[in-house]
Write a protein that holds these residues in place. Structure first.
Motif, mmCIF file in Angstrom:
data_model
loop_
_atom_site.group_PDB
_atom_site.id
_atom_site.type_symbol
_atom_site.label_atom_id
_atom_site.label_comp_id
_atom_site.label_asym_id
_atom_site.label_seq_id
_atom_site.Cartn_x
_atom_site.Cartn_y
_atom_site.Cartn_z
ATOM 1 N N ALA A 1 0.826 -1.206 0.000
ATOM 2 C CA ALA A 1 0.000 0.000 0.000
ATOM 3 C C ALA A 1 0.860 1.257 0.000
ATOM 4 N N VAL A 2 1.924 1.231 0.790
ATOM 5 C CA VAL A 2 2.829 2.384 0.841
ATOM 6 C C VAL A 2 3.536 2.568 -0.504
ATOM 7 N N LYS A 3 3.940 1.480 -1.104
ATOM 8 C CA LYS A 3 4.561 1.569 -2.429
ATOM 9 C C LYS A 3 3.590 2.148 -3.455
ATOM 10 N N GLY A 4 2.293 1.944 -3.221
ATOM 11 C CA GLY A 4 1.285 2.472 -4.123
ATOM 12 C C GLY A 4 0.906 3.922 -3.874
ATOM 13 N N GLY A 5 1.374 4.479 -2.753
ATOM 14 C CA GLY A 5 1.116 5.903 -2.536
ATOM 15 C C GLY A 5 0.503 6.285 -1.203
ATOM 16 N N VAL A 6 0.303 5.341 -0.297
ATOM 17 C CA VAL A 6 -0.221 5.684 1.032
ATOM 18 C C VAL A 6 0.755 6.623 1.733
ATOM 19 N N THR A 7 0.231 7.679 2.353
ATOM 20 C CA THR A 7 1.077 8.716 2.940
ATOM 21 C C THR A 7 1.114 8.687 4.466
ATOM 22 N N MET A 8 0.220 7.922 5.096
ATOM 23 C CA MET A 8 0.229 7.787 6.549
ATOM 24 C C MET A 8 -0.484 6.488 6.902
ATOM 25 N N VAL A 9 -0.035 5.828 7.981
ATOM 26 C CA VAL A 9 -0.610 4.544 8.374
ATOM 27 C C VAL A 9 -0.992 4.597 9.850
ATOM 28 N N GLN A 10 -2.227 4.187 10.124
ATOM 29 C CA GLN A 10 -2.688 4.068 11.502
ATOM 30 C C GLN A 10 -2.796 2.590 11.869
ATOM 31 N N LEU A 11 -2.119 2.223 12.932
ATOM 32 C CA LEU A 11 -2.178 0.848 13.416
ATOM 33 C C LEU A 11 -3.320 0.741 14.416
ATOM 34 N N ARG A 12 -4.342 -0.005 14.036
ATOM 35 C CA ARG A 12 -5.523 -0.163 14.885
ATOM 36 C C ARG A 12 -5.634 -1.632 15.285
ATOM 37 N N GLU A 13 -5.475 -1.902 16.559
ATOM 38 C CA GLU A 13 -5.532 -3.266 17.083
ATOM 39 C C GLU A 13 -6.399 -3.279 18.333
ATOM 40 N N LYS A 14 -7.518 -3.966 18.285
ATOM 41 C CA LYS A 14 -8.423 -4.006 19.427
ATOM 42 C C LYS A 14 -8.310 -5.299 20.229
ATOM 43 N N SER A 15 -7.647 -6.309 19.675
ATOM 44 C CA SER A 15 -7.636 -7.615 20.337
ATOM 45 C C SER A 15 -6.267 -8.066 20.822
ATOM 46 N N LEU A 16 -5.196 -7.406 20.400
ATOM 47 C CA LEU A 16 -3.858 -7.829 20.795
ATOM 48 C C LEU A 16 -3.563 -7.433 22.236
ATOM 49 N N SER A 17 -2.733 -8.233 22.891
ATOM 50 C CA SER A 17 -2.235 -7.854 24.211
ATOM 51 C C SER A 17 -1.310 -6.648 24.062
ATOM 52 N N THR A 18 -1.030 -5.969 25.158
ATOM 53 C CA THR A 18 -0.159 -4.791 25.098
ATOM 54 C C THR A 18 1.208 -5.152 24.527
ATOM 55 N N ARG A 19 1.788 -6.261 24.986
ATOM 56 C CA ARG A 19 3.111 -6.657 24.483
ATOM 57 C C ARG A 19 3.072 -6.943 22.986
ATOM 58 N N ALA A 20 2.045 -7.672 22.537
ATOM 59 C CA ALA A 20 1.942 -7.991 21.106
ATOM 60 C C ALA A 20 1.701 -6.733 20.278
ATOM 61 N N PHE A 21 0.926 -5.797 20.814
ATOM 62 C CA PHE A 21 0.651 -4.529 20.130
ATOM 63 C C PHE A 21 1.961 -3.757 19.968
ATOM 64 N N ILE A 22 2.759 -3.685 21.034
ATOM 65 C CA ILE A 22 4.034 -2.972 20.971
ATOM 66 C C ILE A 22 4.974 -3.633 19.962
ATOM 67 N N ASP A 23 5.025 -4.954 19.985
ATOM 68 C CA ASP A 23 5.893 -5.665 19.047
ATOM 69 C C ASP A 23 5.493 -5.377 17.597
ATOM 70 N N ARG A 24 4.198 -5.394 17.344
ATOM 71 C CA ARG A 24 3.721 -5.114 15.980
ATOM 72 C C ARG A 24 4.016 -3.663 15.599
ATOM 73 N N ALA A 25 3.809 -2.754 16.534
ATOM 74 C CA ALA A 25 4.052 -1.337 16.262
ATOM 75 C C ALA A 25 5.530 -1.081 15.969
ATOM 76 N N LYS A 26 6.427 -1.725 16.720
ATOM 77 C CA LYS A 26 7.861 -1.556 16.477
ATOM 78 C C LYS A 26 8.236 -2.024 15.080
ATOM 79 N N ARG A 27 7.739 -3.194 14.710
ATOM 80 C CA ARG A 27 8.082 -3.739 13.393
ATOM 81 C C ARG A 27 7.518 -2.864 12.283
ATOM 82 N N LEU A 28 6.287 -2.388 12.484
ATOM 83 C CA LEU A 28 5.664 -1.550 11.460
ATOM 84 C C LEU A 28 6.379 -0.205 11.361
#
Length: 224
Positions: free
Chosen positions: A36-63
């Motif tokens: 999506a970013v390669k196609g032109g997305v200019t900002m990304v919002q990470l929305r996670e309602k079901s992940l644990s705090t640790r898993a959310f942080i891990d995903r956010a770091k990688r993203l």
């Protein structure tokens, strides 16, 4: 009508991807976002309602690592603690989340803070705050998020544009068939979920939306 002076529009708002892993239809989450970013997305919002705090942080770091390669800001939905943990570029908060004043105090200067506006009173109240953007939500009915007020529709968006000094991002039911109308009625940016995440080619879907956003409307000629 409220007399307003528009704040400077953040160029990152143009094509705003809000993530939803279920909408990726079983495909690799990071692949979908990067395409999506390669196609032109200019900002990304990470929305996670079901992940644990640790898993959310891990995903956010990688993203965040992925997005930094393309100089695309990472926004965290709702979770100020996660945003602080990964030094994200900003947060998006809803009407039932942490108040803007508290979020701003915790994050400090220089961070992006967006706020959802689900009704007219939300727009008017937001005039007191120096938001980065206001998200008119939902613009149209959408199955992605059902716990919202009635859709604004285009007339409602036009009202918001006339009564807000903030750049407006629209989300909810946006796609290539109605994105231009939203821009014509006052939107500064288009936010999408399934229109990109569920597309056969997220990159091509983003490219098509980006073209609509960046290309002026052609002049219409009368038929003889």
């Amino acid at each position: 009508m409220v007399t307003t002076t528009k704040m400077h529009t953040n160029s990152n708002l143009g094509l705003y991807l809000v993530t939803d892993e279920a909408s990726c239809l079983g495909r690799d989450f990071y692949w979908v976002v990067e395409e999506a970013v390669k196609g032109g997305v200019t900002m990304v919002q990470l929305r996670e309602k079901s992940l644990s705090t640790r898993a959310f942080i891990d995903r956010a770091k990688r993203l965040k690592d992925l997005l930094e390669t393309y100089n695309v800001p990472l926004i965290i939905n709702d979770r100020i603690d996660v945003a602080l943990a990964v030094d994200a570029d900003g947060v998006h908060i809803g009407q039932s989340d942490m108040p803007f004043q508290a979020a701003h105090r915790l994050l400090g200067e220089g961070k992006i803070i967006g706020l959802s506006a689900e009704k007219q009173s939300d727009v008017l109240e937001a005039e007191h705050w120096n938001l980065s953007y206001l998200a008119v939500s939902p613009l149209f009915a959408t199955p992605t998020k059902t716990d919202t007020e009635q859709p604004w529709e285009l007339e409602g968006l036009q009202w918001a544009e006339m009564n807000s000094r903030h750049p407006l991002v629209v989300i909810g039911g946006l796609h290539t068939g109605n994105a231009r109308e939203a821009l014509q009625h006052g939107a500064s940016g288009i936010a999408v979920v399934s229109a990109i995440c569920s597309a056969p080619s997220p990159r091509e879907a983003a490219q098509q939306l980006k073209t609509i956003i960046t290309t002026p409307e052609p002049f219409k000629t009368l038929n003889n």
